[in-house]
Design an enzyme around this catalytic site. Sequence first.
Site, PDB file in Angstrom:
ATOM      1  N   PRO A 106       0.842  -1.205   0.000  1.00 49.68           N
ATOM      2  CA  PRO A 106       0.000   0.000   0.000  1.00 49.68           C
ATOM      3  C   PRO A 106       0.881   1.261   0.000  1.00 49.68           C
ATOM      4  CG  PRO A 106      -0.528  -1.447   1.875  1.00 49.68           C
ATOM      5  CD  PRO A 106       0.676  -2.020   1.207  1.00 49.68           C
ATOM      6  N   GLY A 108       2.220   5.238   0.398  1.00 50.60           N
ATOM      7  CA  GLY A 108       2.013   6.454   1.206  1.00 50.60           C
ATOM      8  C   GLY A 108       1.666   6.239   2.659  1.00 50.60           C
ATOM      9  N   GLY A 112       7.411   1.915   2.802  1.00 51.62           N
ATOM     10  CA  GLY A 112       8.571   1.928   1.902  1.00 51.62           C
ATOM     11  C   GLY A 112       8.256   1.524   0.475  1.00 51.62           C
ATOM     12  N   SER A 113       7.039   1.865   0.002  1.00 51.35           N
ATOM     13  CA  SER A 113       6.692   1.458  -1.371  1.00 51.35           C
ATOM     14  C   SER A 113       7.586   2.143  -2.397  1.00 51.35           C
ATOM     15  CB  SER A 113       5.218   1.742  -1.667  1.00 51.35           C
ATOM     16  OG  SER A 113       4.970   3.114  -1.542  1.00 51.35           O
ATOM     17  N   SER A 114       7.953   3.416  -2.168  1.00 47.46           N
ATOM     18  CA  SER A 114       8.754   4.083  -3.208  1.00 47.46           C
ATOM     19  C   SER A 114      10.176   3.527  -3.223  1.00 47.46           C
ATOM     20  CB  SER A 114       8.707   5.607  -3.071  1.00 47.46           C
ATOM     21  OG  SER A 114       9.459   6.016  -1.987  1.00 47.46           O
ATOM     22  N   ALA A 116      10.995   0.389  -2.467  1.00 47.72           N
ATOM     23  CA  ALA A 116      10.897  -0.928  -3.126  1.00 47.72           C
ATOM     24  C   ALA A 116      10.779  -0.751  -4.635  1.00 47.72           C
ATOM     25  CB  ALA A 116       9.702  -1.707  -2.570  1.00 47.72           C
ATOM     26  N   ASP A 157      15.392   2.868   3.943  1.00 50.00           N
ATOM     27  CA  ASP A 157      14.371   2.068   3.248  1.00 50.00           C
ATOM     28  C   ASP A 157      14.980   1.277   2.084  1.00 50.00           C
ATOM     29  OD1 ASP A 157      12.728   3.465   4.933  1.00 50.00           O
ATOM     30  OD2 ASP A 157      11.250   3.988   3.403  1.00 50.00           O
TER      31      ASP A 157
HETATM   32  O1  PMV Z   1       7.314   6.685   5.581  1.00 51.15           O
HETATM   33  P1  PMV Z   1       8.423   6.050   4.868  1.00 51.15           P
HETATM   34  O2  PMV Z   1       8.234   4.648   4.492  1.00 51.15           O
HETATM   35  O3  PMV Z   1       8.847   6.840   3.665  1.00 51.15           O
HETATM   36  O4  PMV Z   1       9.687   6.048   5.895  1.00 51.15           O
HETATM   37  C1  PMV Z   1      10.383   7.232   6.184  1.00 51.15           C
HETATM   38  C2  PMV Z   1      11.407   7.021   7.263  1.00 51.15           C
HETATM   39  C3  PMV Z   1      12.028   8.333   7.789  1.00 51.15           C
HETATM   40  O5  PMV Z   1      12.943   7.974   8.815  1.00 51.15           O
HETATM   41  C4  PMV Z   1      10.966   9.237   8.371  1.00 51.15           C
HETATM   42  C5  PMV Z   1      12.766   9.080   6.695  1.00 51.15           C
HETATM   43  C6  PMV Z   1      14.077   8.449   6.232  1.00 51.15           C
HETATM   44  O6  PMV Z   1      14.578   8.908   5.206  1.00 51.15           O
HETATM   45  O7  PMV Z   1      14.612   7.549   6.899  1.00 51.15           O
END
Ligand code: PMV
Length: 324
Positions: A106, A108, A112-114, A116, A157
């Site tokens: 899912p 947003g 970590g979809s972007s 991946a 990520d």
């Molecule tokens: O929300 P996500 O999956 O994009 O995770 C971001 C994680 C952060 O620590 C907030 C940002 C980062 O670059 O590590």
Amino acid sequence: MNKSRASAPAKVILFGEHFVVYGNPAILASINRRLVVDARKIDENRILIKSNIGVAGEYSSLGFKATEGGMEAKTTLDPLYCAAMQVLVARSKKTGIKIAISSGVPPGIGLGSSAAACVSTVAAVNSLFQKKYSRQKICKLAIESERLIHKNSSGADCYVSTFGGLMHYSKTKGFKKIQAKGRLALVIASTGVRHSTGDIVAGVKKFKDRNESLFQSLAKQAAGICVQAQRAIASGRHDELGALMNENQMILRQIGVSHYKVDDLLDICSKAGALGAKITGAGGGGAVIALAASNQDRGKIASRAEGAGYESFEVEIDRKGLIV
Ligand code: PMV
């Protein structure tokens, strides 16, 4: 090769999100939800990208044209175009490419979809040519591509999506796999509120600039939690691990990334018997991760969250990372 495929997993951040952007440690795990990229060489000099998440478009000498999803498509697809182009430029290749993305992650909500998508796009396009890049190189190009939409990305990520498993990560020291004693019974519940990681990270920077000494003290506490959490994971002390998740959540609340729906979900998780729960990823809505004492308990947490109208799923830690 004219056709190739790569897939990369989603992730959860168990401890240390946001502070990891400033060089502090984080503990992350890749999970058993994947995004698959199929790449194919085409004769026209264009990069075509389509997906199963409502965005598609094409890049040519005339610029970008969305074929699905309007201007939102550009924000989502630009890093993937960049990922493909970085491989073509590094290899001095000129060919059109068609990229098809099939995501089971899912978007947003902090999973970590972007990352991946960037990791698997770099890997799939790279596989169209002789002499494969190392995982390290794929990860580096993916981080550079992801930085188009989230310029201060810690890189965490992309690392966990590329290398897989449970890991300790810091920007300066890189990653180290963690051996866990016993299985972690984890469940994710989504607030349904989507976020832009870049915007939330920018909000935290504003908080940091205005409250430097408080931020440094919270960062120190979060780093201390990571040290204790790593020991608790290694020795299978899950009660302690849950309590540390709750402590980490209090820190995240103080830097302003929580949300009333997160609080509602945390309350549901706690009443359903979670050992601990917190935001995972950037927050501002997004998803919550809860640790249960057993698979039976996590089933109960998931069904209570579902009963209150929140999408929820049980997750296992993925050990493979990128698959090409
Ligand atoms: O929300 P996500 O999956 O994009 O995770 C971001 C994680 C952060 O620590 C907030 C940002 C980062 O670059 O590590």
